[in-house]
Design a protein around this motif. Structure first.
Motif, mmCIF file in Angstrom:
data_model
loop_
_atom_site.group_PDB
_atom_site.id
_atom_site.type_symbol
_atom_site.label_atom_id
_atom_site.label_comp_id
_atom_site.label_asym_id
_atom_site.label_seq_id
_atom_site.Cartn_x
_atom_site.Cartn_y
_atom_site.Cartn_z
ATOM 1 N N GLY A 150 0.824 -1.200 0.000
ATOM 2 C CA GLY A 150 0.000 0.000 0.000
ATOM 3 C C GLY A 150 0.857 1.248 0.000
ATOM 4 O O GLY A 150 1.806 1.356 0.772
ATOM 5 N N SER A 151 0.514 2.211 -0.888
ATOM 6 C CA SER A 151 1.344 3.406 -1.016
ATOM 7 C C SER A 151 0.575 4.673 -0.706
ATOM 8 O O SER A 151 0.861 5.740 -1.264
ATOM 9 C CB SER A 151 1.938 3.491 -2.430
ATOM 10 N N GLY A 152 -0.421 4.573 0.182
ATOM 11 C CA GLY A 152 -1.080 5.767 0.682
ATOM 12 C C GLY A 152 -0.209 6.456 1.706
ATOM 13 O O GLY A 152 0.974 6.130 1.878
ATOM 14 N N GLY A 179 0.529 6.353 -4.564
ATOM 15 C CA GLY A 179 -0.194 7.402 -3.845
ATOM 16 C C GLY A 179 -1.458 6.952 -3.153
ATOM 17 O O GLY A 179 -1.999 7.675 -2.328
ATOM 18 N N GLY A 180 -1.975 5.757 -3.490
ATOM 19 C CA GLY A 180 -3.192 5.290 -2.842
ATOM 20 C C GLY A 180 -4.341 6.260 -3.048
ATOM 21 O O GLY A 180 -4.537 6.799 -4.140
ATOM 22 N N ALA A 247 -2.675 -0.945 3.418
ATOM 23 C CA ALA A 247 -3.465 -0.866 2.190
ATOM 24 C C ALA A 247 -4.748 -0.071 2.337
ATOM 25 O O ALA A 247 -5.557 -0.033 1.410
ATOM 26 C CB ALA A 247 -3.790 -2.275 1.692
ATOM 27 N N GLY A 248 -4.965 0.557 3.499
ATOM 28 C CA GLY A 248 -6.154 1.382 3.658
ATOM 29 C C GLY A 248 -7.406 0.578 3.935
ATOM 30 O O GLY A 248 -7.375 -0.645 4.110
ATOM 31 N N TRP A 467 -3.724 11.055 10.541
ATOM 32 C CA TRP A 467 -3.662 9.847 11.373
ATOM 33 C C TRP A 467 -2.869 8.752 10.653
ATOM 34 O O TRP A 467 -2.132 7.984 11.276
ATOM 35 C CB TRP A 467 -5.051 9.353 11.719
ATOM 36 N N ALA A 468 -3.030 8.658 9.341
ATOM 37 C CA ALA A 468 -2.282 7.654 8.580
ATOM 38 C C ALA A 468 -0.782 7.919 8.663
ATOM 39 O O ALA A 468 0.023 6.995 8.841
ATOM 40 C CB ALA A 468 -2.748 7.647 7.121
#
Length: 491
Positions: A150-152, A179-180, A247-248, A467-468
């Motif tokens: 995941g790339s967020g 970038g997610g 991965a969100g 928060w992420a």
């Protein structure tokens, strides 16, 4: 504290924005950062509180009074260093964060809070303009390898911290670009994707590897660009010393009512990413357009607001937005911190044109020739149950009405990670379907599976970009401690 009486002498100044009638004609950002002099005056409003509640109101614990004072003193590069010490990506938070720090500002008790977000925006934009934001590669290599799925914002923050600690980091992304949801969830008029691209280039220079079109567990459709290559979870665990699942939580909340299967009823995340792809110049993007249509957005949060702004730019004939909960009050100040204040909030998209309605429940959709044409809705009251004390929804008798709707966008939030990502790793879920992991103690951010960690929305559920970033940073420290026995990374 540069100006002891600044909060008494100066008023809050909001960032300038292009007029709604003009900005709906394009997809660029329309908010201008404060000029140096304006930012200095706004920094002077900071009270340098003995207990700076803004710092605890901020999930990444930004050292806000310090960089407010430095901006006031025109020490911009030092302000940038202080800002970066707690936040990897202030250009993201300075644009799309709802600024919980400002809700916690002491001035909020009886006045307008310090414009913390606008000062942050000014600092980081000046940093990029002056060439102060440079790669910071590790001085030594650990020989350890970490995979991040995941790339967020959580995955990117975790990757950057671990790379700077000397580990070899590989980020896997199911879409064709990094970038997610920063890339394919947030419209360009709020966050132009060049902000993501330049961070990715910085991280590449720091040693982070990025692999796109990679889905864990099974073949999965890419975001409009064919199929994503399958990654074997066991192979990842064997090849890498640690794996981070970031991965969100992209599984949208559905609305299972009659007519849900009609053409023209879509999840918000079927609608928004397509426009981002068009802005990026992709060819052959599927068409879900609001042009000339009566649009109904169901859901009153940020995603719903993004749908409103996008529909306005498409040229919708009308836009209505429903919220199931009652209309919140509009108190001028916030006496309730540390609790998030319930007040009516209007976004820039609402300023561009939208009819909003509250305490409305959608009962069914009706259409013709298989396509949606209207929504049948009813007004509701929220009463307190005498048994449980919880609020319960009660329909108002005789309040049913219909609304013309050629395009319906479901923006009611997200419930858990998509697909079988957690299942293929064998990760235990919590009661809400997210990855179970504590944030404190010897096993912080560790899942039930050895060597597998989790951070961001995949762990906490749908939340904010800030928060992420916080969880990505803290998870990086936990991984570093596992690999090295100790860590110098900040929490």
């Amino acid at each position: 504290m540069g100006k002891i009486t600044g909060f008494l002498e100066y008023q809050r100044l909001n960032e300038a924005a292009e007029a709604p009638a003009e900005r709906v004609k394009h997809w660029r950002e329309f908010v201008a950062p404060l000029h140096d002099e304006q930012a200095a005056v706004q920094g002077a409003r900071c009270m340098d509180c003995g207990t700076p509640f803004c710092m605890s109101g901020c999930p990444v614990n930004n050292i806000i009074p310090d960089w407010n004072d430095l901006v006031y003193r025109n020490e911009w590069r030092s302000a940038l260093e202080v800002l970066h010490s707690t936040n990897n990506f202030p250009e993201f938070t300075g644009r799309v964060c709802p600024a919980p720090c400002e809700e916690a500002c002491t001035l909020r008790i009886n006045n307008d809070p310090v414009g913390i977000k606008s000062i942050e925006h000014a600092i980081i934009d000046k940093g990029w303009e002056q060439g102060w934001v440079l790669p910071r590669p590790a001085s030594h290599r650990s020989g350890k390898r970490v995979a991040i799925v995941g790339s967020g914002p959580a995955g990117l923050a975790c990757a950057q911290q671990l790379a700077r600690a000397g580990h070899d980091v590989v980020v896997f992304e199911k879409n064709d670009r990094i970038g997610g949801l920063l890339r394919y969830g947030i419209p360009d008029f709020k966050l132009e994707k060049a902000s993501i691209d330049r961070r990715v280039e910085q991280m590449r220079a720091e040693g982070v590897q990025f692999r796109t079109n990679c889905s864990v567990g099974a073949l999965a459709p890419g975001a409009g660009n064919g199929a994503a290559a399958a990654l074997d979870p066991k192979a990842l665990r064997d090849e890498f010393d640690a794996v981070v699942l970031a991965a969100g939580a992209e599984q949208p909340r559905d609305l299972p009512i009659p007519g849900r299967d009609l053409d023209g009823v879509h999840y918000a995340m079927e609608f928004l990413p397509l426009q981002n792809r068009r802005v990026a110049g992709d060819a052959g993007v599927p068409e879900i357009s609001a042009q000339g249509k009566h649009v109904l957005v169901i859901g009153g949060g940020d995603t719903g607001s993004d749908c409103v702004g996008t529909a306005n730019r498409h040229g919708a004939r009308s836009i209505s937005q429903f919220e199931l909960l009652p209309m919140p009050p509009s108190p001028s100040n916030n006496p309730a911190w540390p609790y998030w204040p319930l007040r009516l909030r209007s976004s820039s998209s609402h300023e561009e044109g939208c009819q909003r309605d509250w305490a409305v429940s959608t009962k069914r959709f009706e259409g013709s020739n298989g396509r949606v044409r209207k929504a049948i809705v009813v007004r509701v009251n929220w009463d307190q149950s005498p048994d449980s004390g919880q609020l319960r929804m009660v329909e108002v008798p005789g309040s049913e009405f219909e609304l013309r709707a050629d395009l319906v966008l479901l923006a009611m939030g997200f419930v858990s990670p998509v697909g079988k990502l957690l299942d293929v790793f064998g990760v235990e879920r919590d009661a809400r379907g997210n990855a179970r992991a504590d944030t404190e103690g010897a096993r912080s951010y560790a899942t039930s599976v050895p060597k597998v960690f989790t951070a961001g929305d995949a762990r906490r559920g749908q939340s904010l970009v800030v928060w992420a970033i916080r969880e990505g940073r803290q998870c990086a420290r936990a991984v570093d401690e596992l690999l090295m026995g100790r860590s110098t990374l900040p929490r």
